[in-house]
Design an enzyme around this catalytic site. Structure first.
Site, PDB file in Angstrom:
ATOM      1  N   GLN A   1      -4.366   8.913  -5.272  1.00  0.00           N
ATOM      2  CA  GLN A   1      -5.748   9.385  -5.135  1.00  0.00           C
ATOM      3  C   GLN A   1      -5.823  10.434  -6.237  1.00  0.00           C
ATOM      4  OE1 GLN A   1      -8.782  10.687  -5.360  1.00  0.00           O
ATOM      5  NE2 GLN A   1      -8.089  12.443  -4.197  1.00  0.00           N
ATOM      6  N   SER A   2      -6.381  10.068  -7.376  1.00  0.00           N
ATOM      7  CA  SER A   2      -6.188  10.875  -8.586  1.00  0.00           C
ATOM      8  C   SER A   2      -7.371  11.764  -8.931  1.00  0.00           C
ATOM      9  CB  SER A   2      -5.882   9.943  -9.766  1.00  0.00           C
ATOM     10  OG  SER A   2      -7.067   9.301 -10.192  1.00  0.00           O
TER      11      SER A   2
ATOM     12  N   LEU B   1       2.352   4.808 -10.602  1.00  0.00           N
ATOM     13  CA  LEU B   1       1.080   5.340 -11.119  1.00  0.00           C
ATOM     14  C   LEU B   1       0.021   5.447 -10.025  1.00  0.00           C
ATOM     15  CD1 LEU B   1       0.792   3.244 -14.428  1.00  0.00           C
ATOM     16  CD2 LEU B   1       2.103   5.330 -14.003  1.00  0.00           C
ATOM     17  N   ALA B   2       0.262   4.850  -8.863  1.00  0.00           N
ATOM     18  CA  ALA B   2      -0.769   4.846  -7.819  1.00  0.00           C
ATOM     19  C   ALA B   2      -1.000   6.258  -7.302  1.00  0.00           C
ATOM     20  CB  ALA B   2      -0.342   3.942  -6.663  1.00  0.00           C
TER      21      ALA B   2
ATOM     22  N   ARG C   1     -11.364   4.663 -18.455  1.00  0.00           N
ATOM     23  CA  ARG C   1     -11.224   5.819 -17.573  1.00  0.00           C
ATOM     24  C   ARG C   1     -12.228   5.670 -16.433  1.00  0.00           C
ATOM     25  NH1 ARG C   1      -8.247   9.841 -15.357  1.00  0.00           N
ATOM     26  NH2 ARG C   1      -8.450  11.821 -16.477  1.00  0.00           N
TER      27      ARG C   1
ATOM     28  N   ASP D   1       0.863  -1.181   0.000  1.00  0.00           N
ATOM     29  CA  ASP D   1       0.000   0.000   0.000  1.00  0.00           C
ATOM     30  C   ASP D   1       0.899   1.230   0.000  1.00  0.00           C
ATOM     31  OD1 ASP D   1      -3.189   0.550   1.212  1.00  0.00           O
ATOM     32  OD2 ASP D   1      -1.758   2.203   1.029  1.00  0.00           O
TER      33      ASP D   1
ATOM     34  N   GLU E   1      -1.982  19.239 -13.716  1.00  0.00           N
ATOM     35  CA  GLU E   1      -2.662  19.955 -12.622  1.00  0.00           C
ATOM     36  C   GLU E   1      -1.666  20.769 -11.794  1.00  0.00           C
ATOM     37  OE1 GLU E   1      -6.115  20.178 -11.383  1.00  0.00           O
ATOM     38  OE2 GLU E   1      -6.233  19.812 -13.523  1.00  0.00           O
TER      39      GLU E   1
ATOM     40  N   LYS F   1       1.051  16.599  -5.818  1.00  0.00           N
ATOM     41  CA  LYS F   1       1.876  16.135  -6.943  1.00  0.00           C
ATOM     42  C   LYS F   1       3.104  17.016  -7.145  1.00  0.00           C
ATOM     43  CE  LYS F   1      -0.307  12.482  -8.770  1.00  0.00           C
ATOM     44  NZ  LYS F   1       0.284  11.249  -9.281  1.00  0.00           N
TER      45      LYS F   1
HETATM   46  P1  NAP Z   1      -6.564   5.895 -11.572  1.00  0.00           P
HETATM   47  O1  NAP Z   1      -7.354   5.221 -12.633  1.00  0.00           O
HETATM   48  O2  NAP Z   1      -7.270   6.705 -10.539  1.00  0.00           O
HETATM   49  O3  NAP Z   1      -5.708   4.761 -10.844  1.00  0.00           O
HETATM   50  C1  NAP Z   1      -5.009   5.031  -9.660  1.00  0.00           C
HETATM   51  C2  NAP Z   1      -4.569   3.730  -9.033  1.00  0.00           C
HETATM   52  O4  NAP Z   1      -3.897   4.051  -7.797  1.00  0.00           O
HETATM   53  C3  NAP Z   1      -5.690   2.755  -8.693  1.00  0.00           C
HETATM   54  O5  NAP Z   1      -5.380   1.507  -9.234  1.00  0.00           O
HETATM   55  C4  NAP Z   1      -5.662   2.708  -7.172  1.00  0.00           C
HETATM   56  O6  NAP Z   1      -5.883   1.437  -6.638  1.00  0.00           O
HETATM   57  C5  NAP Z   1      -4.218   3.055  -6.864  1.00  0.00           C
HETATM   58  N1  NAP Z   1      -4.091   3.511  -5.474  1.00  0.00           N
HETATM   59  C6  NAP Z   1      -4.743   4.532  -4.876  1.00  0.00           C
HETATM   60  N2  NAP Z   1      -4.406   4.599  -3.580  1.00  0.00           N
HETATM   61  C7  NAP Z   1      -3.518   3.601  -3.351  1.00  0.00           C
HETATM   62  C8  NAP Z   1      -2.825   3.157  -2.209  1.00  0.00           C
HETATM   63  N3  NAP Z   1      -2.952   3.751  -1.019  1.00  0.00           N
HETATM   64  N4  NAP Z   1      -1.987   2.094  -2.336  1.00  0.00           N
HETATM   65  C9  NAP Z   1      -1.858   1.459  -3.527  1.00  0.00           C
HETATM   66  N5  NAP Z   1      -2.512   1.830  -4.651  1.00  0.00           N
HETATM   67  C10 NAP Z   1      -3.329   2.888  -4.549  1.00  0.00           C
HETATM   68  O7  NAP Z   1      -5.448   6.851 -12.226  1.00  0.00           O
HETATM   69  P2  NAP Z   1      -4.885   6.876 -13.734  1.00  0.00           P
HETATM   70  O8  NAP Z   1      -5.781   7.736 -14.555  1.00  0.00           O
HETATM   71  O9  NAP Z   1      -4.552   5.500 -14.162  1.00  0.00           O
HETATM   72  O10 NAP Z   1      -3.558   7.720 -13.537  1.00  0.00           O
HETATM   73  C11 NAP Z   1      -2.329   7.090 -13.187  1.00  0.00           C
HETATM   74  C12 NAP Z   1      -1.430   8.105 -12.501  1.00  0.00           C
HETATM   75  O11 NAP Z   1      -1.192   9.215 -13.367  1.00  0.00           O
HETATM   76  C13 NAP Z   1      -1.992   8.714 -11.231  1.00  0.00           C
HETATM   77  O12 NAP Z   1      -0.905   8.920 -10.350  1.00  0.00           O
HETATM   78  C14 NAP Z   1      -2.559  10.059 -11.655  1.00  0.00           C
HETATM   79  O13 NAP Z   1      -2.544  10.957 -10.581  1.00  0.00           O
HETATM   80  C15 NAP Z   1      -1.566  10.425 -12.728  1.00  0.00           C
HETATM   81  N6  NAP Z   1      -2.079  11.260 -13.816  1.00  0.00           N
HETATM   82  C16 NAP Z   1      -3.205  10.902 -14.492  1.00  0.00           C
HETATM   83  C17 NAP Z   1      -3.617  11.660 -15.560  1.00  0.00           C
HETATM   84  C18 NAP Z   1      -4.836  11.287 -16.351  1.00  0.00           C
HETATM   85  O14 NAP Z   1      -5.340  12.144 -17.096  1.00  0.00           O
HETATM   86  N7  NAP Z   1      -5.304  10.043 -16.277  1.00  0.00           N
HETATM   87  C19 NAP Z   1      -2.877  12.797 -15.958  1.00  0.00           C
HETATM   88  C20 NAP Z   1      -1.725  13.110 -15.253  1.00  0.00           C
HETATM   89  C21 NAP Z   1      -1.316  12.331 -14.198  1.00  0.00           C
HETATM   90  P3  NAP Z   1      -7.341   0.803  -6.438  1.00  0.00           P
HETATM   91  O15 NAP Z   1      -7.708   0.311  -7.803  1.00  0.00           O
HETATM   92  O16 NAP Z   1      -7.044  -0.254  -5.471  1.00  0.00           O
HETATM   93  O17 NAP Z   1      -8.243   1.890  -5.948  1.00  0.00           O
HETATM   94  O1  F7E Z   2     -12.329  17.193 -14.821  1.00  0.00           O
HETATM   95  C1  F7E Z   2     -14.889  19.780 -15.326  1.00  0.00           C
HETATM   96  C2  F7E Z   2     -14.017  19.884 -14.098  1.00  0.00           C
HETATM   97  O2  F7E Z   2     -12.370  15.289 -13.224  1.00  0.00           O
HETATM   98  C3  F7E Z   2     -12.034  17.873 -16.009  1.00  0.00           C
HETATM   99  C4  F7E Z   2      -7.216  13.573 -13.405  1.00  0.00           C
HETATM  100  O3  F7E Z   2      -6.859  12.438 -14.151  1.00  0.00           O
HETATM  101  O4  F7E Z   2      -6.579  15.041 -15.183  1.00  0.00           O
HETATM  102  C5  F7E Z   2      -7.656  14.683 -14.342  1.00  0.00           C
HETATM  103  O5  F7E Z   2      -8.067  15.789 -13.561  1.00  0.00           O
HETATM  104  C6  F7E Z   2     -12.762  19.198 -16.044  1.00  0.00           C
HETATM  105  C7  F7E Z   2     -12.649  20.012 -14.762  1.00  0.00           C
HETATM  106  O6  F7E Z   2     -10.301  15.747 -14.625  1.00  0.00           O
HETATM  107  C8  F7E Z   2     -17.816  17.868 -14.377  1.00  0.00           C
HETATM  108  O7  F7E Z   2     -14.387  20.992 -13.290  1.00  0.00           O
HETATM  109  C9  F7E Z   2     -17.426  19.726 -15.413  1.00  0.00           C
HETATM  110  O8  F7E Z   2     -12.400  21.341 -15.088  1.00  0.00           O
HETATM  111  O9  F7E Z   2     -12.258  14.811 -15.701  1.00  0.00           O
HETATM  112  P1  F7E Z   2     -11.870  15.668 -14.567  1.00  0.00           P
HETATM  113  P2  F7E Z   2      -9.231  16.779 -14.016  1.00  0.00           P
HETATM  114  O10 F7E Z   2      -9.744  17.449 -12.820  1.00  0.00           O
HETATM  115  O11 F7E Z   2      -8.753  17.622 -15.148  1.00  0.00           O
HETATM  116  C10 F7E Z   2      -5.405  15.503 -14.514  1.00  0.00           C
HETATM  117  C11 F7E Z   2      -4.354  15.800 -15.557  1.00  0.00           C
HETATM  118  C12 F7E Z   2      -4.957  14.606 -13.440  1.00  0.00           C
HETATM  119  O12 F7E Z   2      -3.775  14.510 -13.133  1.00  0.00           O
HETATM  120  C13 F7E Z   2      -6.023  14.018 -12.574  1.00  0.00           C
HETATM  121  O13 F7E Z   2      -5.543  12.877 -11.868  1.00  0.00           O
HETATM  122  O14 F7E Z   2     -14.156  18.933 -16.204  1.00  0.00           O
HETATM  123  N1  F7E Z   2     -16.211  19.184 -15.066  1.00  0.00           N
HETATM  124  N2  F7E Z   2     -18.412  18.935 -14.990  1.00  0.00           N
HETATM  125  C14 F7E Z   2     -16.427  18.037 -14.424  1.00  0.00           C
HETATM  126  N3  F7E Z   2     -15.577  17.126 -13.927  1.00  0.00           N
HETATM  127  C15 F7E Z   2     -16.115  16.010 -13.363  1.00  0.00           C
HETATM  128  N4  F7E Z   2     -15.268  15.072 -12.877  1.00  0.00           N
HETATM  129  N5  F7E Z   2     -17.462  15.820 -13.263  1.00  0.00           N
HETATM  130  C16 F7E Z   2     -18.367  16.711 -13.760  1.00  0.00           C
HETATM  131  O15 F7E Z   2     -19.568  16.518 -13.657  1.00  0.00           O
END
Ligand code: NAP
Ligand code: F7E
Length: 325
Positions: A84-85, A81-82, A186, A59, A128, A155
């Site tokens: 709270q995203s 990659l883990a 997603r 964890d 972000e 981050k």
């Molecule tokens: P995600 O779908 O939310 O997956 C995050 C993973 O982290 C999940 O598998 C979760 O496990 C695990 N995790 C959370 N808390 C943990 C803990 N205490 N110990 C072990 N594992 C834990 O995120 P993602 O979209 O794949 O993104 C991967 C990484 O890239 C993240 O760090 C995110 O912040 C970063 N990121 C994402 C984006 C994007 O647009 N997707 C952009 C920039 C950066 P469970 O399945 O067990 O809950």
């Molecule tokens: O929101 C707007 C919201 O939650 C995108 C994560 O992967 O990317 C992600 O973060 C936009 C925001 O992603 C709703 O206010 C409107 O402006 O899909 P999101 P995020 O916040 O950009 C970054 C790069 C990461 O690193 C993060 O881990 O959409 N928005 N209406 C909404 N967003 C959500 N979730 N739900 C709505 O109903």
């Protein structure tokens, strides 16, 4: 002997795509999972790699479990990659977000420093971190940080620790500053998937409306499958470095909604969308647009899937999910 990689966040969105890529390249992949009464392998099933991964338990909040894993596995590469995203949750659970996203990477970096200093480390950094900042309307590696959420702040800490352990101890550590990337797996809370899932339900008569927050926010959305290639490439370079990864195109949430409804043949999307303040955030990031020239130049990386293709891919996948039920 096969190269080995430890991937944290293996059950999330990026973990399965990265695992698939690494397995195809001949790696043995260890996937970190935390203790659950019922772990959910559906994302790995979707990508088709569930049975090809060696699962290890630990964890991000438990330092000893991470130290022990690095000490025993000595992986060639660690992809952290883990997290709270979810940005919205980070406002209500700032401490948890900090523990997982800031201290978790620190534990891994210390484990590498003490037990396996040749292990290469990838940190999942994020656009972000830029928050309100931009350089002439885009963000690149030179743009300063101004995070707008506890998630963004957490981050930034991990970003600088990753840089610091490279500079202080000569570790091979790299930050991928990834802009939003999406896919059919997603998480359902994120706006793109919430929209494509909602649109699919409306099309199939399973829902009548879609409730959203701020439609004006703009994001640089790409396909997760393209972005995991950049992660891999960062760890194959001669020298460790930090890279911005994105498409260079920015679209509003409104435009995403429009495109998703259009893909099912509905032009008048306003009939179905309800603005609900509960989905707005205490502070917003208004506009993100990547300038990924360094990645193009040094990694020879570029995105393959366009915005329109991404929307269509996600809507189709959600239609199929509901259609097959
Ligand atoms: P995600 O779908 O939310 O997956 C995050 C993973 O982290 C999940 O598998 C979760 O496990 C695990 N995790 C959370 N808390 C943990 C803990 N205490 N110990 C072990 N594992 C834990 O995120 P993602 O979209 O794949 O993104 C991967 C990484 O890239 C993240 O760090 C995110 O912040 C970063 N990121 C994402 C984006 C994007 O647009 N997707 C952009 C920039 C950066 P469970 O399945 O067990 O809950
Ligand atoms: O929101 C707007 C919201 O939650 C995108 C994560 O992967 O990317 C992600 O973060 C936009 C925001 O992603 C709703 O206010 C409107 O402006 O899909 P999101 P995020 O916040 O950009 C970054 C790069 C990461 O690193 C993060 O881990 O959409 N928005 N209406 C909404 N967003 C959500 N979730 N739900 C709505 O109903």
């Amino acid at each position: 002997m096969a190269k080995t990689a430890l991937v944290t966040g293996i059950l999330g969105q990026d973990g399965p795509y990265l695992a698939d890529l690494l397995i195809k390249k001949g790696y043995r992949v260890f996937g970190l999972i935390r203790r659950y009464s019922n772990p959910n392998f559906s994302n790995l099933d979707y990508v088709g790699v569930t049975n090809e991964i060696d699962y290890v338990e630990g964890d991000m909040n438990d330092e000893a479990s991470l130290l022990n894993l690095i000490r025993t596995l000595h992986p060639d590469e660690v992809y952290n990659l883990a997290a709270q995203s979810f940005v919205k949750t980070s406002f209500d659970q700032a401490k948890l977000t900090t523990e997982v996203n800031s201290l978790g990477p620190l534990y891994l970096l210390n484990a590498i420093k003490f037990f396996s200093p040749t292990t290469k480390f990838y940190q999942a950094s994020t656009s972000e971190m830029f928050g309100l900042q931009h350089t002439n309307g885009y963000q690149d590696e030179q743009t300063p940080f101004h995070p707008r959420s506890p998630y963004g702040v957490s981050k930034v800490y991990a970003y600088w620790m990753t840089v610091n352990y490279r500079e202080s101890y000569g570790l091979f550590t790299a930050n991928g500053i990834l802009f939003n990337h999406e896919s059919p797996i997603r998480g359902i809370q994120f706006v793109t998937r919430k929209i494509t899932d909602g649109v699919a339900k409306i099309k199939l008569g399973l829902a009548k409306e879609l409730r959203l927050g701020n439609l004006d926010a703009k994001r640089d959305w790409g396909f997760a499958g393209d972005y995991v290639e950049a992660m891999y490439l960062m760890l194959q370079q001669k020298n460790p470095d930090d890279y911005v990864i994105g498409t260079g195109e920015s679209h509003s949430v409104r435009e995403f909604v429009e495109a998703a409804f259009k893909s099912i043949g509905i032009a008048d999307w306003k009939k179905y969308v309800v603005i609900d303040p509960q989905f707005k955030r205490p502070a917003e990031v208004p506009n993100l647009k990547a300038k990924a020239d360094k990645a193009k130049r040094n990694l020879n990386w570029k995105p393959k899937v366009s915005f329109e293709e991404l929307v269509e891919m996600m809507v189709k996948a959600d239609l199929k999910r509901y259609g097959s039920k």
